[in-house]
Structures are given as C-alpha cells and as structure tokens.
Design an enzyme around this catalytic site. Structure first.
Site, mmCIF file in Angstrom:
data_model
loop_
_atom_site.group_PDB
_atom_site.id
_atom_site.type_symbol
_atom_site.label_atom_id
_atom_site.label_comp_id
_atom_site.label_asym_id
_atom_site.label_seq_id
_atom_site.Cartn_x
_atom_site.Cartn_y
_atom_site.Cartn_z
ATOM 1 N N TYR A 116 34.931 0.265 50.247
ATOM 2 C CA TYR A 116 34.283 -0.736 49.393
ATOM 3 C C TYR A 116 34.813 -0.647 47.966
ATOM 4 O O TYR A 116 35.232 -1.646 47.371
ATOM 5 C CB TYR A 116 32.769 -0.555 49.415
ATOM 6 C CG TYR A 116 32.038 -1.358 48.363
ATOM 7 C CD1 TYR A 116 32.012 -2.741 48.423
ATOM 8 C CD2 TYR A 116 31.381 -0.731 47.300
ATOM 9 C CE1 TYR A 116 31.356 -3.479 47.448
ATOM 10 C CE2 TYR A 116 30.718 -1.457 46.329
ATOM 11 C CZ TYR A 116 30.702 -2.837 46.417
ATOM 12 O OH TYR A 116 30.062 -3.571 45.446
ATOM 13 N N VAL A 151 22.356 -11.969 42.566
ATOM 14 C CA VAL A 151 22.791 -12.525 41.283
ATOM 15 C C VAL A 151 22.950 -14.039 41.374
ATOM 16 O O VAL A 151 22.566 -14.771 40.457
ATOM 17 C CB VAL A 151 24.102 -11.866 40.814
ATOM 18 C CG1 VAL A 151 24.589 -12.512 39.519
ATOM 19 C CG2 VAL A 151 23.903 -10.368 40.598
#
Length: 284
Positions: free
Chosen positions: A120, A12
């Site tokens: 995570y 990104v």
C-alpha cells in the site's frame, strides 16, 4: 470555481460534497483501474480544479493485489495530473503517512526520506512520484488516521466494540495524528483555491490532527466523549500482528502546510465531538 472530485462515497469525498458544490465521480462514473478514463473525465468536464479523494486503501489485501493497487494509487493519479496540466488547472491528491518507515520519534517532514513498509505504501509513494514527474500545478497532501461519521473507520469500530465489551486491548506504541475527513476536505478546498492563483505553492505537504496520540489514547478519548464505560489496555504492536507492518511513528510536521496555505493543524478531539454529534443525528 468548478471542482471535479474523484471519489463519491469515501470519507473525504463525502465531506467534500457536504462542504462545496463539487462534481463528484464514483465507481459508476469512472473506473480508477482505467487511467485513461480518468483523464477523459477531466477533459470532458473541463473543471477549474481537480481533487483526487479516491484510492486503493485495503492495506493488508494490497500485499496480494499490488498490481491493482499500483494502477489505482499511482497510474490513475498520474493520468489525472497529466490531464490537469494539459488544461492548466490545479490538482490536489491525497497521500498517506504509510510512505514512511515509521522509525524514530521526530515528526516527518515532507522532504524526509521515504521507506514504505508494504505494498500500500509503495503504491501511494509511486503515485506521488508520478504526479511530481508530470509537473503542472499539483499538490500532494499526506495525511493519517482518517475518521468520520461515514464508512468504516476506527471511531465507528470503537463505538461498536465499546458498547459490547467492558475492556479492549488497543495498540499503544503506534503514534500519529488522528485526522477528521471533514478537516481534510476543508484543507483540500483551501489548497485548490490558493493554487489557482499561486502555482508556486505546488509540492508535497503534510496534514494531521493534533495532538499526536497512540491508538490506545485515541480509543480512550472516543469512549470518554461517547460516555462508554470501556477500559482500554495498551499493548505493543507485536501483540497484534497484521499481514503488513504499520508505521510506529506517524507523527507529521505540518509547518509547511500552515506557511503555504494558512491551514493550522486541527484539534482532533474537537473534530471527534462533531463526528459523534453527526452519528447521533443519524440514529435519531
């Protein structure tokens, strides 16, 4: 508008640099395991908006390094949010579908109960909670199944394996929205633009590609568009065990994002075609 981006080489972050004139900070510029350094960078650059496109994303390794993942995914974004609130600028940070347990078949709404399956997801959820606790003009953008022409991702892995093999077994019972990094970058830029003039739009939002698909269906489309003759055999997740369980249902309800920012769900098949074009340009 001067936009400061945490991240430089990630998928990104790379797309943000392609789409806008941003100040991008990589590992050599700021250490995300030092939250105070993140705040100091914002104070030094005095941007008009901040986008956090950096994270600890090693899903399986996070089980052994949860303390480090917690600092990078939770403590650092909280520090960024605090620094942004102090100077009165909008902050957008990227989160994940992994904050959900992945049960059921209904698309997840931003206000649905969370239930991460591993370290995570826990650390990303902790980051969301910490950013929201700060207040200020902050938006959390949950997304899923990121792909691009850069770095390591499912598309590039499938292109490599599809060129080497005649048949691949791919998980077929995990359903979600593949999302191009370029589309996420464009969404983030749109969000900071709107937040700059309308702080009431702060909150948690979802953004993923359409239509929802399984990994096996995603792989099939990759091979079709790339012209690779590789058969895809769908298998259950139980046949492909990983240290951390993946959500079976990563469908995301993106209606609030459309309503607040006029950002529609992108067709990931069209975005995939662009990624394949970009990869062809790199080769030629």
């Amino acid at each position: 508008m001067t936009i400061l981006v945490f991240g430089k080489t990630g998928q990104v972050a790379t797309e943000l640099q392609r789409q806008a004139d941003v100040i991008s900070l990589g590992r050599e510029d700021v250490d995300l395991s030092d939250p105070a350094a993140c705040a100091a960078a914002i104070e030094a650059h005095k941007p008009e908006a901040v986008i956090n496109a950096a994270a600890y994303t090693a899903v399986d390794r996070a089980e052994e390094e949860e303390a480090l993942a917690q600092v990078i995914n939770a403590d650092a974004p909280a520090s960024m949010a605090q620094a942004c609130a102090a100077i009165g600028v909008p902050f957008v940070t990227i989160s994940t579908d992994y904050v959900f347990a992945g049960n059921g078949t209904a698309p997840w709404r931003p206000d649905d109960a969370t239930g991460p399956l591993g370290a995570y997801g826990r650390t990303k959820l902790a980051g969301e909670q910490a950013v929201r606790a700060v207040g200020g003009t902050s938006a959390i953008l949950r997304t899923s199944w990121v792909f691009s022409a850069h770095g390591n991702n499912f598309v590039k892995t499938m292109l490599r394996l599809g060129a080497e093999r005649d048949k691949l077994t791919i998980v077929g019972d995990q359903i979600g929205g593949p999302t191009a990094a370029a589309d996420i970058a464009a969404a983030c830029l749109r969000m900071v633009e709107v937040l700059k003039s309308d702080a009431s739009k702060a909150g948690v939002y979802h953004f993923s590609g359409a239509p929802d698909a399984s990994w096996a269906e995603f792989a099939t489309e990759i091979f079709s568009q790339a012209g690779l003759n590789c058969e895809v055999v769908a298998i259950p997740s139980s046949d492909y065990p990983t240290p951390t369980a993946r959500p079976l249902n990563s469908r995301m309800d993106c209606a609030a994002t459309q309503a607040a920012f006029a950002i529609p769900r992108p067709d990931w098949r069209a975005s995939l075609a662009q990624v394949l074009t970009d990869l062809d340009k790199e080769i030629s």
